[in-house]
Write an enzyme that holds these catalytic residues in place. Structure first.
Site: not given
Ligand code: ADQ
Length: 470
Positions: A155, A364
């Protein structure tokens, strides 16, 4: 049909308040669609050796939770996962340190997960392991006899080999990934970074023309699966929440001012200190906005046992206090800073109320809030998204106002541009992004991954032998 088994560090049981996070949102949506088993740590630590998993069945999903020993959990989770892998993978070397004791605990928790999961497995299961806490799990399952399809999705970003090499056992980490049949990343950049590691360790010939990786007698498929959001649910939640008490009270309290919203776990990678400073630049550079815009930053606490998170919290409290002390008036507070969780629907209503959504992480994997912001807007009068070009989401959301989050002045100018943007341009940018979000929503993400995993599986029984592990 095969059963889906998802494994992640932490499970969020319905109705138990668990920390919000993108991973939980993704896993739950995959399992709710297909049914299956979700296995992971239940949030409790003990002084005793962990017993058998607790099983709970809710809406077609079986939740299997294990406890972890307190000391081992500290070393594995607060230590290796969150003070080694998390900073390293986000390119924050300053926040990284290394010690063997933590690394050993990481290894033994992964082995324990494999041991506790093994008796729950059925022959035709598709096993989907999530995130950096559990990279070695695939190897342990293989050693215990699991031969069927094993997938892994990261992720968070994957670092280029020049960064990864900082980690003493980087070669083991790369080798561990080769025990999976499918390894998924959020963006092309992450995939390329993975290939850079494979090439470094096994030579360029390990990467085949079709992108598969061949190491020894194993072949794995490495691919990009950008995680999405449930667009229809977000739209409905956001619309309904507009008439909720929380959203109405917030809206009334603006007294006609424009609203800018940020929603992030309180994490140094989310760029909040830089964002507060950009907002201060904006108020200094465009003083006509003083008293006319409210910035609401929602930042629930996370990983509070890790020192860097205590420090970032203090820095943010100081920064918000400085800006408010300097600019606030008797009837206006420039920054409303809230360290709390909200029900997801309420959050979507708050996003819909905003003229500007500000999402400026320093790095991110994807960033679901950016996507939720777009999905939550009223298409006839949408707000503007300011997005860091260092978030994975920037690859798809090119119609946002893209900024470098370290450049506080440029972010300040982007806030001004967002507030002044004419309606036709806002609509055009929003429509372009919404189309992309609909095409690659969360259902498409899990479907694509599961299909890849199914293709990776042959017709042989998936669990060869039930071993005890070492
Ligand atoms: P996170 O770092 O947790 O996820 P993000 O992708 O933004 O970050 O997901 C956060 C989720 O939690 C969103 O769905 C958001 O709505 C929810 N949330 C945040 N604050 C909340 C609050 N106060 N109350 C309730 N809900 C809140 C990790 C990676 C990301 C990647 C995701 C998914 O770090 O890069 O996008 O996994 O793969």
């Amino acid at each position: 049909m095969s059963r889906l088994v998802c494994v992640s560090n932490r499970i969020s049981l319905p109705r138990k308040s668990a920390a919000p996070g993108g991973l939980a949102v993704g896993v739950l949506s995959a399992l709710k669609r297909t049914g299956g088993l979700w296995f992971g740590w239940g949030g409790e630590t003990t002084d005793e050796p962990p017993g058998d998993p607790d099983l709970h069945i809710r809406e077609g999903v079986t939740y299997a939770t294990v406890d972890l020993r307190k000391r081992e959990f500290d070393l594995y989770y607060n230590g290796y996962a969150n003070q080694v892998l998390w900073p390293l993978f986000h390119y924050f070397l300053r926040g990284m340190r290394y010690n063997v004791e933590e690394r050993d605990a990481y290894e033994s928790v992964n082995r324990l997960f494999a041991q506790k999961l093994l008796p729950l497995l059925q022959p035709r299961d598709l096993i989907w392991v999530h995130d950096y806490h559990l990279i070695p799990l695939g190897r342990h399952l293989r050693e215990m006899g699991v031969s069927g399809p094993l997938g892994f999705f990261l992720h968070i970003p994957f670092p280029n080999i020049e960064m990864l090499r900082v980690l003493p056992p980087y070669a083991e980490l790369l080798r561990d990934l080769t025990h999976y049949d499918v390894v998924g990343f959020q963006t092309e950049n992450d995939l390329k970074a993975f290939y850079s590691g494979i090439e470094h360790l096994f030579g360029a010939e390990a990467i085949r023309g079709d992108g598969r990786v061949r190491v020894g007698d194993r072949t794995l498929r490495a691919e990009v699966f950008p995680i999405g959001v449930d667009v229809v649910t977000v739209q409905n939640e956001a619309m309904e929440a507009m008439s909720s008490d929380v959203v109405r009270r917030m809206y009334d309290s603006l007294m006609g001012r424009q609203l800018m919203v940020g929603v992030d776990r309180l994490d140094y990678s989310k760029g909040l200190v830089e964002r507060f400073s950009a907002y201060q630049h904006f108020l200094e550079t465009y003083p006509e906005n003083v008293g006319r815009i409210t910035y609401m930053q929602i930042a629930p606490l996370s990983r509070s046992d890790v020192k860097a998170y205590v420090e970032i919290r203090q820095s943010l409290e100081q920064a918000a206090g400085r800006t408010n002390g300097r600019f606030a008036d008797t009837d206006w507070t420039p920054i409303r800073y809230l360290n709390r969780n909200f029900p997801h629907a309420t959050l979507m209503g708050l996003l819909r109320s905003a003229h500007v959504g500000i999402v400026t992480p320093l790095r991110d994997g994807m960033n679901l809030v950016a996507k939720e912001f777009v999905a939550a807007q009223n298409p006839d009068d949408p707000g503007v998204l300011i997005l860091s070009n260092l978030a994975g989401a920037a690859r798809e959301l090119g119609s946002a106002l893209l900024v470098n989050p370290y450049d506080s002045r440029a972010v300040g100018h982007a806030i001004q541009a967002a507030l002044a943007m004419p309606l036709p341009e806002r609509r055009e940018r929003h429509a372009a992004m919404l189309q992309i979000l609909k095409r690659n929503d969360i259902a498409a993400w899990s479907r694509r991954f599961i299909e890849a995993l199914e293709k990776a599986g042959g017709s042989e029984p998936r669990v060869r032998a039930v071993g005890k592990g070492s």
